[in-house]
Scaffold this motif. Structure first.
Motif, short mmCIF file in Angstrom:
data_model
loop_
_atom_site.label_atom_id
_atom_site.label_comp_id
_atom_site.label_asym_id
_atom_site.label_seq_id
_atom_site.Cartn_x
_atom_site.Cartn_y
_atom_site.Cartn_z
N LEU A 220 -3.60 3.72 2.37
CA LEU A 220 -3.81 2.66 3.35
C LEU A 220 -3.43 3.24 4.70
CD1 LEU A 220 -2.52 1.28 0.58
CD2 LEU A 220 -2.78 -0.81 1.92
N VAL A 221 -4.30 3.06 5.70
CA VAL A 221 -4.04 3.60 7.03
C VAL A 221 -4.32 2.52 8.07
CG1 VAL A 221 -4.69 5.33 8.75
CG2 VAL A 221 -4.75 5.92 6.32
N GLY A 222 -3.40 2.36 9.00
CA GLY A 222 -3.63 1.40 10.07
C GLY A 222 -2.34 0.82 10.60
N ARG A 223 -2.48 0.02 11.63
CA ARG A 223 -1.32 -0.63 12.23
C ARG A 223 -0.79 -1.68 11.26
NH1 ARG A 223 -0.43 -4.42 16.93
NH2 ARG A 223 1.53 -3.73 17.86
N ILE A 224 0.48 -1.63 10.97
CA ILE A 224 1.07 -2.55 10.00
C ILE A 224 1.38 -3.86 10.70
CG2 ILE A 224 2.90 -2.88 8.31
CD1 ILE A 224 2.99 0.09 7.90
N HIS A 225 0.40 -4.74 10.63
CA HIS A 225 0.44 -6.03 11.30
C HIS A 225 0.16 -7.12 10.27
CE1 HIS A 225 -0.88 -9.32 13.95
NE2 HIS A 225 -0.25 -8.69 14.94
N GLU A 226 0.58 -8.32 10.56
CA GLU A 226 0.42 -9.43 9.62
C GLU A 226 -1.03 -9.60 9.15
OE1 GLU A 226 1.12 -14.29 9.45
OE2 GLU A 226 1.63 -13.13 11.26
N VAL A 227 -2.00 -9.45 10.06
CA VAL A 227 -3.39 -9.70 9.70
C VAL A 227 -3.97 -8.62 8.79
CG1 VAL A 227 -3.81 -10.97 11.83
CG2 VAL A 227 -4.36 -8.54 11.73
N LYS A 228 -3.28 -7.51 8.65
CA LYS A 228 -3.80 -6.41 7.83
C LYS A 228 -3.53 -6.59 6.33
CE LYS A 228 -5.51 -4.11 11.28
NZ LYS A 228 -6.96 -3.93 11.44
N GLY A 229 -2.72 -7.59 5.97
CA GLY A 229 -2.59 -7.95 4.56
C GLY A 229 -1.76 -7.02 3.70
N TYR A 230 -0.89 -6.22 4.29
CA TYR A 230 -0.07 -5.30 3.50
C TYR A 230 0.85 -6.06 2.55
CZ TYR A 230 -1.49 -1.28 6.35
OH TYR A 230 -2.22 -0.29 6.96
N ASP A 231 1.35 -7.21 2.99
CA ASP A 231 2.29 -7.97 2.17
C ASP A 231 1.64 -8.43 0.86
OD1 ASP A 231 0.62 -9.62 3.69
OD2 ASP A 231 2.06 -11.27 3.73
N ARG A 232 0.41 -8.91 0.95
CA ARG A 232 -0.24 -9.39 -0.27
C ARG A 232 -0.65 -8.22 -1.16
NH1 ARG A 232 -5.91 -12.19 1.73
NH2 ARG A 232 -6.89 -10.37 2.70
N PHE A 233 -0.94 -7.07 -0.56
CA PHE A 233 -1.23 -5.90 -1.37
C PHE A 233 -0.01 -5.52 -2.21
CE2 PHE A 233 -1.04 -1.18 -1.70
CZ PHE A 233 -2.09 -1.01 -2.60
N LEU A 234 1.17 -5.58 -1.60
CA LEU A 234 2.40 -5.27 -2.34
C LEU A 234 2.67 -6.29 -3.43
CD1 LEU A 234 2.76 -3.16 -0.08
CD2 LEU A 234 5.20 -3.73 -0.06
N ARG A 235 2.38 -7.55 -3.16
CA ARG A 235 2.59 -8.58 -4.19
C ARG A 235 1.62 -8.38 -5.36
NH1 ARG A 235 3.49 -11.84 0.44
NH2 ARG A 235 1.31 -12.55 0.44
N VAL A 236 0.40 -7.93 -5.05
CA VAL A 236 -0.56 -7.61 -6.11
C VAL A 236 -0.04 -6.46 -6.96
CG1 VAL A 236 -2.83 -6.54 -6.51
CG2 VAL A 236 -2.62 -8.50 -4.98
N LEU A 266 10.05 -5.12 1.66
CA LEU A 266 9.38 -5.78 0.53
C LEU A 266 9.12 -4.78 -0.59
CD1 LEU A 266 8.07 -8.33 -0.60
CD2 LEU A 266 5.94 -7.70 0.56
N ASN A 267 8.75 -3.57 -0.24
CA ASN A 267 8.56 -2.51 -1.22
C ASN A 267 9.84 -2.27 -2.02
OD1 ASN A 267 7.25 0.08 -2.30
ND2 ASN A 267 9.04 0.90 -1.23
N ASN A 268 10.96 -2.23 -1.32
CA ASN A 268 12.25 -2.01 -1.98
C ASN A 268 12.64 -3.21 -2.83
OD1 ASN A 268 12.41 0.46 -0.66
ND2 ASN A 268 13.59 -0.36 1.05
N GLU A 269 12.39 -4.40 -2.31
CA GLU A 269 12.73 -5.63 -3.04
C GLU A 269 11.94 -5.73 -4.34
OE1 GLU A 269 11.77 -10.36 -2.46
OE2 GLU A 269 12.23 -9.18 -0.66
N LEU A 270 10.66 -5.36 -4.30
CA LEU A 270 9.80 -5.45 -5.49
C LEU A 270 9.92 -4.21 -6.38
CD1 LEU A 270 6.58 -6.94 -3.83
CD2 LEU A 270 8.34 -8.15 -5.13
N LYS A 271 10.71 -3.25 -5.90
CA LYS A 271 10.95 -2.00 -6.64
C LYS A 271 9.65 -1.26 -6.94
CE LYS A 271 15.27 -3.69 -8.63
NZ LYS A 271 16.06 -4.00 -9.85
#
Length: 393
Positions: A220-236, A266-271
């Motif tokens: 994944l490459v890009g500015r880590i911003h809310e609209v980029k959906g990184y959080d939901r990718f980690l939850r997936v 979040l990555n650390n929290e979800l291990k």
């Protein structure tokens, strides 16, 4: 004699708009013009390799608060920056911004331009429309139906948008969403140009990411911003981990941004076992060192990085946005997921369980190429025609 051209951007952070502008300059889009590039706020690391054919000008300290939120200003604990942002918001809300811009333009610029381009959505449109350039153009990069950068100052932007001589959208989706809000009749679609030669050449350098042959190497490459959906990718990924489906994944995230710290936490929290590399100048060598590019964006206007990946014959799994449907042949050279956590989960799980599909997509990209020559000519003609039409009225 060349016509004078002013291109206005708010800052020079890593991102699709800065990369696009660099490529446009490199490929000679503005060679027919006497071109100045105005960076309102000298913030960021891009635009440092601009050709000598383009003169770079920087804005006054007044514009320091343009490209940050009030929350970011307060977090900085920089009194001058906080004051700059509060003053900017006040003048935007009260309409005093018109006289302020006129005053600041006199301090920055020493001539009237034939053509001026507000090259970034939002504030640059105000800067351009309140200036004295003959022909005024607004370039749209946002998916306005879902992410309208003008929303907080809707009354102000409704007044200025119809005053542009030409508005250029990077995709049909961007145009249609914009028209639903503003209803103007002078919007033209010109897709982003791509410097394919730069991408291919840069991709041959030695990567910093590690390729693991018995795993699916995702990037994944890009500015880590809310609209980029990184959080939901980690939850997936967390859901897939519970199903023992992530042990064959090697995931690399490149980029920085306002949500970087939250995503790492979040990555650390979800291990999860994601590799973070922060911002790097050459992402192409890392994309080329991958099996699959992931674009989990909630909104995306054009998806420049999708084309960059496909040029390198790396398939893309992307959520459905205004951008990707015209770029990816779903199920043939990539996969488009429903724009939701569930949609992303279903498609990612499918590819993990059917790894041969990724190779099939890659093979179908073997002859893929993207030519920008027609687009470059279209841009040049549009700028010339816009000036000629305005100058003969």
């Amino acid at each position: 004699m060349k016509k004078s051209l002013l291109i206005v951007v708010d800052e020079k952070k890593m991102g699709g708009v800065s990369i696009l502008l660099e490529d446009m300059i490199k490929l000679g889009v503005f060679n027919n013009f006497d071109t100045d590039l105005l960076v309102l706020h000298n913030n960021g690391t891009r635009l440092k390799n601009i050709s000598d054919s383009v003169n770079i000008i920087y804005g006054t300290s007044y514009f320091d608060g343009v490209d940050i939120t009030i929350k970011e200003a307060l977090k900085s604990k920089n009194i001058k920056l906080i004051f700059s942002k509060v003053r900017l918001v006040f003048e935007m809300k009260t309409g005093l911004i018109k006289s302020r811009i006129k005053k600041e333009r006199k301090r920055i610029l020493n001539k009237q331009y034939d053509i001026e381009i507000a090259f970034k959505d939002g504030f640059t449109a105000l800067f351009t429309i309140f200036g004295d350039s003959i022909a005024k153009i607004h370039w749209l990069h946002y998916e306005y139906g879902n992410c309208n950068p003008n929303q907080k100052y809707d009354k102000l932007f409704n007044q200025i948008i119809p005053k542009f001589d030409k508005i250029i959208a990077v995709s049909e989706g961007v145009k249609n969403a914009f028209l639903k809000i503003y209803g103007v009749d002078n919007v033209e679609v010109i897709p982003n140009i791509i410097n394919s030669e730069k991408i291919i050449t840069s991709s041959k350098e030695k990567p910093i990411t590690k390729y693991i042959s018995d795993k699916i190497n995702m990037i994944l490459v890009g500015r880590i911003h809310e609209v980029k959906g990184y959080d939901r990718f980690l939850r997936v990924l967390s859901k897939l981990k519970e199903e023992n489906l992530t042990n064959k994944l090697n995931i690399n995230i490149l980029g920085d941004g306002p949500e970087f710290e939250n995503i790492v936490n979040l990555n650390n929290e979800l291990k999860l076992n994601i590799n973070f590399f922060g911002q790097i100048d050459n992402p192409y060598k890392e994309i080329n060192n991958s099996d699959l590019f992931i674009l989990p964006s909630k909104f995306e206007a054009f998806g420049l990085v999708v084309l960059e990946s496909m040029i390198l014959h790396v398939p893309v799994l992307a959520t459905k946005t205004a951008a990707v449907e015209s770029l990816i042949k779903d199920g043939y050279n990539g996969l488009i997921a429903d724009n939701s956590e569930e949609g992303l989960y279903n498609c990612l799980k499918y590819l993990i369980q059917n790894r041969d599909k990724i190779q099939e997509f890659k093979e179908n990209l073997a002859d893929y190429n993207y030519s920008s020559s027609n687009t470059i000519n279209n841009i040049i003609n549009t700028l010339e025609e816009c000036y000629d039409e305005k100058n003969t009225r």
